[in-house]
Scaffold this motif. Sequence first.
Motif, PDB file in Angstrom:
ATOM      1  N   LEU A  84      -4.737  13.153   3.769  1.00  0.00           N
ATOM      2  CA  LEU A  84      -3.810  12.644   2.756  1.00  0.00           C
ATOM      3  C   LEU A  84      -2.641  13.588   2.517  1.00  0.00           C
ATOM      4  CD1 LEU A  84      -6.426  11.226   0.228  1.00  0.00           C
ATOM      5  CD2 LEU A  84      -4.808   9.887   1.577  1.00  0.00           C
ATOM      6  N   GLU A  85      -2.886  14.873   2.642  1.00  0.00           N
ATOM      7  CA  GLU A  85      -1.821  15.856   2.420  1.00  0.00           C
ATOM      8  C   GLU A  85      -0.805  15.869   3.551  1.00  0.00           C
ATOM      9  OE1 GLU A  85      -4.137  19.284  -0.218  1.00  0.00           O
ATOM     10  OE2 GLU A  85      -4.192  19.373   1.982  1.00  0.00           O
ATOM     11  N   THR A  86      -1.217  15.485   4.743  1.00  0.00           N
ATOM     12  CA  THR A  86      -0.342  15.628   5.912  1.00  0.00           C
ATOM     13  C   THR A  86       0.150  14.304   6.495  1.00  0.00           C
ATOM     14  OG1 THR A  86      -2.271  15.696   7.394  1.00  0.00           O
ATOM     15  CG2 THR A  86      -1.439  17.809   6.565  1.00  0.00           C
ATOM     16  N   MET A  87      -0.403  13.184   6.071  1.00  0.00           N
ATOM     17  CA  MET A  87      -0.014  11.925   6.702  1.00  0.00           C
ATOM     18  C   MET A  87       1.433  11.569   6.367  1.00  0.00           C
ATOM     19  SD  MET A  87      -2.023   8.976   4.545  1.00  0.00           S
ATOM     20  CE  MET A  87      -1.518   8.538   2.864  1.00  0.00           C
ATOM     21  N   GLN A  88       2.064  10.905   7.319  1.00  0.00           N
ATOM     22  CA  GLN A  88       3.462  10.509   7.182  1.00  0.00           C
ATOM     23  C   GLN A  88       3.566   8.989   7.089  1.00  0.00           C
ATOM     24  OE1 GLN A  88       6.036  12.825   7.092  1.00  0.00           O
ATOM     25  NE2 GLN A  88       4.375  14.345   7.085  1.00  0.00           N
ATOM     26  N   GLU A  89       4.540   8.516   6.335  1.00  0.00           N
ATOM     27  CA  GLU A  89       4.772   7.073   6.276  1.00  0.00           C
ATOM     28  C   GLU A  89       5.211   6.579   7.649  1.00  0.00           C
ATOM     29  OE1 GLU A  89       7.640   6.150   3.310  1.00  0.00           O
ATOM     30  OE2 GLU A  89       6.203   6.254   1.641  1.00  0.00           O
ATOM     31  N   PRO A  90       4.661   5.476   8.123  1.00  0.00           N
ATOM     32  CA  PRO A  90       5.087   4.930   9.419  1.00  0.00           C
ATOM     33  C   PRO A  90       6.498   4.355   9.329  1.00  0.00           C
ATOM     34  CG  PRO A  90       3.540   3.446   8.347  1.00  0.00           C
ATOM     35  CD  PRO A  90       3.579   4.690   7.505  1.00  0.00           C
ATOM     36  N   LYS A  91       7.127   4.204  10.467  1.00  0.00           N
ATOM     37  CA  LYS A  91       8.498   3.692  10.504  1.00  0.00           C
ATOM     38  C   LYS A  91       8.590   2.271   9.955  1.00  0.00           C
ATOM     39  CE  LYS A  91       9.923   6.556  14.441  1.00  0.00           C
ATOM     40  NZ  LYS A  91      10.407   6.553  15.855  1.00  0.00           N
ATOM     41  N   ASP A  92       7.504   1.511  10.104  1.00  0.00           N
ATOM     42  CA  ASP A  92       7.527   0.113   9.665  1.00  0.00           C
ATOM     43  C   ASP A  92       6.979  -0.049   8.254  1.00  0.00           C
ATOM     44  OD1 ASP A  92       4.901   0.743  10.212  1.00  0.00           O
ATOM     45  OD2 ASP A  92       4.507  -1.013  11.464  1.00  0.00           O
ATOM     46  N   VAL A  93       7.031   1.005   7.450  1.00  0.00           N
ATOM     47  CA  VAL A  93       6.373   1.001   6.147  1.00  0.00           C
ATOM     48  C   VAL A  93       6.849  -0.140   5.238  1.00  0.00           C
ATOM     49  CG1 VAL A  93       8.002   2.707   5.208  1.00  0.00           C
ATOM     50  CG2 VAL A  93       5.762   2.405   4.130  1.00  0.00           C
ATOM     51  N   GLU A  94       8.158  -0.388   5.185  1.00  0.00           N
ATOM     52  CA  GLU A  94       8.673  -1.415   4.279  1.00  0.00           C
ATOM     53  C   GLU A  94       8.208  -2.808   4.696  1.00  0.00           C
ATOM     54  OE1 GLU A  94      10.426  -1.069   1.334  1.00  0.00           O
ATOM     55  OE2 GLU A  94       9.743   1.002   1.648  1.00  0.00           O
ATOM     56  N   GLN A  95       8.321  -3.102   5.981  1.00  0.00           N
ATOM     57  CA  GLN A  95       7.888  -4.410   6.472  1.00  0.00           C
ATOM     58  C   GLN A  95       6.392  -4.610   6.251  1.00  0.00           C
ATOM     59  OE1 GLN A  95       9.686  -7.087   7.744  1.00  0.00           O
ATOM     60  NE2 GLN A  95       7.679  -8.045   7.480  1.00  0.00           N
ATOM     61  N   GLU A  96       5.608  -3.556   6.500  1.00  0.00           N
ATOM     62  CA  GLU A  96       4.165  -3.681   6.368  1.00  0.00           C
ATOM     63  C   GLU A  96       3.726  -3.808   4.905  1.00  0.00           C
ATOM     64  OE1 GLU A  96       2.272  -4.571   8.475  1.00  0.00           O
ATOM     65  OE2 GLU A  96       2.309  -3.471  10.349  1.00  0.00           O
ATOM     66  N   ARG A  97       4.448  -3.204   3.997  1.00  0.00           N
ATOM     67  CA  ARG A  97       4.122  -3.384   2.575  1.00  0.00           C
ATOM     68  C   ARG A  97       4.382  -4.828   2.140  1.00  0.00           C
ATOM     69  NH1 ARG A  97       6.656   2.326   0.270  1.00  0.00           N
ATOM     70  NH2 ARG A  97       4.854   3.647   0.793  1.00  0.00           N
ATOM     71  N   HIS A  98       5.451  -5.420   2.656  1.00  0.00           N
ATOM     72  CA  HIS A  98       5.695  -6.836   2.364  1.00  0.00           C
ATOM     73  C   HIS A  98       4.613  -7.705   3.010  1.00  0.00           C
ATOM     74  CE1 HIS A  98       9.516  -6.666   0.219  1.00  0.00           C
ATOM     75  NE2 HIS A  98       9.934  -5.741   1.079  1.00  0.00           N
ATOM     76  N   ASN A  99       4.174  -7.321   4.217  1.00  0.00           N
ATOM     77  CA  ASN A  99       3.091  -8.044   4.879  1.00  0.00           C
ATOM     78  C   ASN A  99       1.785  -7.924   4.093  1.00  0.00           C
ATOM     79  OD1 ASN A  99       4.687  -8.927   6.988  1.00  0.00           O
ATOM     80  ND2 ASN A  99       4.076  -7.280   8.380  1.00  0.00           N
ATOM     81  N   LEU A 100       1.593  -6.762   3.479  1.00  0.00           N
ATOM     82  CA  LEU A 100       0.394  -6.553   2.667  1.00  0.00           C
ATOM     83  C   LEU A 100       0.303  -7.586   1.550  1.00  0.00           C
ATOM     84  CD1 LEU A 100      -2.067  -4.854   1.682  1.00  0.00           C
ATOM     85  CD2 LEU A 100      -0.414  -3.463   0.371  1.00  0.00           C
ATOM     86  N   ILE A 101       1.428  -7.832   0.904  1.00  0.00           N
ATOM     87  CA  ILE A 101       1.443  -8.818  -0.190  1.00  0.00           C
ATOM     88  C   ILE A 101       1.096 -10.207   0.335  1.00  0.00           C
ATOM     89  CG2 ILE A 101       2.822  -9.853  -2.013  1.00  0.00           C
ATOM     90  CD1 ILE A 101       2.129  -6.814  -2.324  1.00  0.00           C
ATOM     91  N   LYS A 102       1.693 -10.595   1.447  1.00  0.00           N
ATOM     92  CA  LYS A 102       1.375 -11.898   2.046  1.00  0.00           C
ATOM     93  C   LYS A 102      -0.096 -11.969   2.431  1.00  0.00           C
ATOM     94  CE  LYS A 102       6.039 -12.434   4.030  1.00  0.00           C
ATOM     95  NZ  LYS A 102       6.793 -12.546   5.308  1.00  0.00           N
ATOM     96  N   PHE A 103      -0.591 -10.869   2.957  1.00  0.00           N
ATOM     97  CA  PHE A 103      -1.976 -10.803   3.439  1.00  0.00           C
ATOM     98  C   PHE A 103      -2.961 -11.026   2.295  1.00  0.00           C
ATOM     99  CE2 PHE A 103      -5.819  -8.420   4.558  1.00  0.00           C
ATOM    100  CZ  PHE A 103      -6.041  -8.769   5.887  1.00  0.00           C
ATOM    101  N   ILE A 104      -2.799 -10.272   1.199  1.00  0.00           N
ATOM    102  CA  ILE A 104      -3.779 -10.390   0.117  1.00  0.00           C
ATOM    103  C   ILE A 104      -3.601 -11.696  -0.673  1.00  0.00           C
ATOM    104  CG2 ILE A 104      -4.160  -7.911  -0.063  1.00  0.00           C
ATOM    105  CD1 ILE A 104      -2.386  -7.872  -2.540  1.00  0.00           C
TER     106      ILE A 104
END
Length: 438
Positions: A391-411
């Motif tokens: 958790l201390e070292t992980m980086q946001e992926p390049k597709d973070v914004e698109q995938e967060r919007h996909n998360l909403i559709k998914f749930i």
Amino acid sequence: MLKDTFCSSPWFHIRINPAGNYIPCRWDFSGTTTEHNISNTGLSEYMNSDVMKSLRSDLLNGKDPSACQSCRNEDQHGKVSGRRRQLLKSAISVNNFEKSLCASPHWHHFEYSSKNQGHTENLPVDLQIDLGNTCNSSCIMCDPVYSSRLNTDYQKLHKIEPQLFYNPEVIINWTDDPTLVDKFVNELENIPSIKYIHFLGGETLYLKSFYTICNKLIEKGLAKNISIGTTTNCTIYTPELEHIIKNFKHVHLGLSIEAVHPINDYVRWPSQVNSVVDVMKKFISLREHTDLHLSLRITPSIFTISQIDTIFDFMIKHSIIAESCNLLQDPSCLRIELLPKNLVDVVLDKINKIINTYDLSRPTHSLVNRRNDTIKNSVIADIIFEYKHLLETMQEPKDVEQERHNLIKFIKAFESIRNNSILTYLPEYEEFLRSYGY
């Protein structure tokens, strides 16, 4: 470098999926399929199939096969990958790779394959046998291939969000054919090298074939020389398991849970966490008077990582380790890397509280052999610090914004067929989820 890609697994391990198709490795989540099936190919025959010979040759030549990406991802995040665990069985250490490779008791097998286009004289030693996809749970991070209930849900979800949910084929379990079950057991009689079989489903303890195969192995006198493992969603407890434990050389049971918190019910629908914990405690009690090794099997996601401290607390209080099959990559919108930094910091605070409360310190080196009961406390600490580091070292992926919007559709798609809401379980996520259209 060879030390970053080489794995000894293809020299002693193979897998069969719920439909009876062979897969080179238990950690291969690439979706690769071949024409090799238990109905047309024997276990020993598959060991020298074109698929396996090609994989061995690629690994010996320092290539990075697509089937190995799950372990590569774990290696890059500092977790103990399946590759490292398999290397340990060959007495190979990534920290002393060249010397330990040359000194490995399996060196002559690698050398032989190098000179013979990937061919091996080995018979399988370690199997993962997926018995079918019959399951009473519909976990949102699972795949319809491994859950009949999720398969039914995906047929509905595909109509709601076709870009996020594929329309799955109905899986016909290979173990539904008793002749194939008999063929499998009979072939094991002719493979004296078999030391370990890991059975999976579906929900293994829900599948009749699990008990049929185990009892046949006991009747044939093979069980006393074989260790077995399986994983359960802790919705079922059967005393018949005690008979199996007493007759096999060793039994490992993975207990699938994501959090000792109601978020487990949302993710592992339609389980009830209090009931799950009650079943877990029955297995913990069974451990006290049988040769049973237990571990928690977790698949941390963007939701359940928020309560991972409850898993850590349970581990410490009940002297039980936790293992994950891999870092969740699919469904990609559930990756923990998508969690905003302010929520990551909250999780880190919880983990640090666990560390301080129990006065934990990380071992001086990463512990690969995590099923060694003599070092259980050290393994538990190592796992906790491993997630802290992640958790201390992980980086946001390049597709973070698109995938967060996909998360909403998914749930929202899932919630439309389940009539529930993530905010009932994680109200602290409201600002984050609302900002992406929830």
